[in-house]
Structure formats: C-alpha cells, structure tokens
Design a protein around this motif. Sequence first.
Motif, PDB file in Angstrom:
ATOM      1  N   UNK A  89     -10.407  -1.963  -4.193  1.00  0.00           N
ATOM      2  CA  UNK A  89      -8.919  -1.064  -3.545  1.00  0.00           C
ATOM      3  C   UNK A  89      -9.743  -0.105  -2.464  1.00  0.00           C
ATOM      4  N   UNK A  90      -8.949   0.308  -1.865  1.00  0.00           N
ATOM      5  CA  UNK A  90      -9.041   1.140  -0.816  1.00  0.00           C
ATOM      6  C   UNK A  90      -8.760   3.012  -1.198  1.00  0.00           C
ATOM      7  N   UNK A  91      -9.765   3.755  -0.393  1.00  0.00           N
ATOM      8  CA  UNK A  91      -9.422   5.232  -1.053  1.00  0.00           C
ATOM      9  C   UNK A  91      -9.857   6.249  -0.346  1.00  0.00           C
ATOM     10  N   UNK A 113      -5.432   8.513  -6.235  1.00  0.00           N
ATOM     11  CA  UNK A 113      -5.961   8.183  -4.667  1.00  0.00           C
ATOM     12  C   UNK A 113      -5.596   6.935  -3.894  1.00  0.00           C
ATOM     13  N   UNK A 114      -6.033   5.932  -4.627  1.00  0.00           N
ATOM     14  CA  UNK A 114      -6.556   4.599  -4.405  1.00  0.00           C
ATOM     15  C   UNK A 114      -5.363   3.689  -4.116  1.00  0.00           C
ATOM     16  N   UNK A 115      -5.328   2.478  -3.411  1.00  0.00           N
ATOM     17  CA  UNK A 115      -4.602   1.313  -3.302  1.00  0.00           C
ATOM     18  C   UNK A 115      -4.888   0.393  -3.521  1.00  0.00           C
ATOM     19  N   UNK A 116      -4.301  -0.662  -4.120  1.00  0.00           N
ATOM     20  CA  UNK A 116      -5.210  -2.402  -3.774  1.00  0.00           C
ATOM     21  C   UNK A 116      -5.016  -2.634  -2.353  1.00  0.00           C
ATOM     22  N   UNK A 117      -6.079  -2.847  -2.721  1.00  0.00           N
ATOM     23  CA  UNK A 117      -5.970  -4.284  -0.644  1.00  0.00           C
ATOM     24  C   UNK A 117      -5.490  -5.610  -1.216  1.00  0.00           C
TER      25      UNK A 117
END
Length: 311
Positions: A89-91, A113-117
């Motif tokens: 993830x990225x956040x 607050x995070x999203x998959x990379x």
Amino acid sequence: MRAVVIRDFGGPEVLEVAEVPVPAVGARQVRIRVEAATVNPVDLATRSGALAAAGMLPRRDQIGLGWDVAGVVEEAGPEVSGVVPGQRVVGLSDRLDVPLGTQADQVVLDADAVARVPEGVSPVAAATLPLNGLTAAQALDRLGLRAGETLLVTGAAGAVGGFAVQLAAARGIRVVAVAGAEDEPLVRELGAELFVPRTARLGEAVRALVPGGVDAALDAAVTGAAALDAVRTGGAFAALVAGGAPPGLRNIRVFSHWIHADGARLAGLVSLAEAGTLTLRVAETMPLDRVADAHLRLAKGGLRGRIVLVP
C-alpha cells in the motif's frame, strides 16, 4: 524498531534515528512495514521549528517526522475492510502532532488513508505520490476550473507543481507554467501549453499570453501577490503554504489549502500513475540513518523529484 524523531527544534543535527516500540494498531487502523518514506519541505519546517512558531505544532518531548509512506501491511486492526496483511500500500499521515511519523521501520495509519499499490509501481516511486499528488489534486478541485479555462502554476517543475500541471492538462485545462528557464522543456512535456520564466514580472508576462489574466492560479512556489496579479478579476487563487495567501484583491477568491488524507482519492492517483498520466519522480534514495543528509540536500533546492528514505 527505528524511527526518525526530534526532541528539540533546530538544524539537521536535532534529527535522531531512535529505537522505539512497535506502534499498536487500533480500530480502523493498519500497521505498515515501511519500504519507502519521502522527505518533504514540511519535514524541514517541522524540524526547524517554523511550524511551531506559526502556532501549528506544540512543543513535545518527541515528534515524529514523515508524511508519505509505501510498504506492506503487517497487521489490520478491528473494523478494517478491504485492506489485508501482505498487501502493498501507499498512504499519508496528515497529522503534525505525532510521536512517530512515516520515516520509520513501521508506522500505523488509518485504513482509509491508504491505497493499494499495483505490481507495476515500485514502492520508492509510489512514496512520492501521496502528499504532493493529493495536495495538487485537492487544490485543483477547490479551484473548480472547467476544460478550456486557464490555470497558472508556479513552481511547475517541482513536486506539487508538476503533478498540478499534469492533472490540470488531463482535465483539458490550459496551463501556464512558471519555472526556471532551463525547466521549460520539462514542464511542456508534463502538459503545460504556455510558459513564463520565474524571473519575469508575472502579471505582465502572463497577461501578454492570456489577455485579461488567467482564470486561476495554483501557487506552489509561494510567489503570493506576484501570481495574484496574473489572475483575472473574479478568478481564484490557491495558496499551498501557511501564511502564503495574499489578500483577495479584485474579488479574487483566495484560499489556503491544507491537505487531508483520502485513500479513495489516492487510489485514483495511483491508477493515473500506473497509466502514465502522472509522472513519479525520484531524485535520490538514502537509508534511514542518512536523514540529516536528506534535509541538507532538500534545503539546497534544485531537486526535480523527491528524496526517498529506504529503511
């Protein structure tokens, strides 16, 4: 585990890579093993005491540094859905007053607050996206421009400015980019239709290209009144640094934008980066224990990308 902290304000010498306990995960939170964390100007302002002097950060025994992070989810707390251990993830950590930031071996963030990379985006490149990409995207949303309207972007070769140019161009907005003369090829490649060197008198130079002035300005370089003079009467102006907003002359809607974490919006930016619509720029990578060198290099200026700490 290790984490970059400060216990007093000052120069890079106050930065400490301390041994601290692994942070606990609460409800609707995830713990991330950090693979990459970006160094941003806000880290320098935190460390120097500039944010404290502005009344935005109280003195504490320990303050953590770092906003951006890319890594692997180690643990998901109760009431978390859609994010599972083992996922990359990225956040974004959008709070100033925290004992631990993202410049650490591990960090706890809210799950929203995070999203998959995706596999095609490296953690180091992904770490450059949250703070700068969300700042540009959210400020553009507030400016409310439509396709065919004009936007002035100062600091267009920088991290926030570069994302703003690309995002605006993707929406069909005509971009007038302001940067150093040597950066004209770069900002035009990013999507700027028109260019003004930063040494020019902005109001006069921009109005020579866009009679009457641009519809809005996104002031990533904190030029203030100079950029405001390039905006038409009744236009809009986004200031991205606290205290950088000029007075709203000529009925121009002036606002200061402060970023907030938004995992769903970040996921959209990740998709744009994967598709090549957004360019992720890494200036250099350094190990965590060279954080002081990273601050010195960022303070010198001239970077075309972000320094990324790799624990």
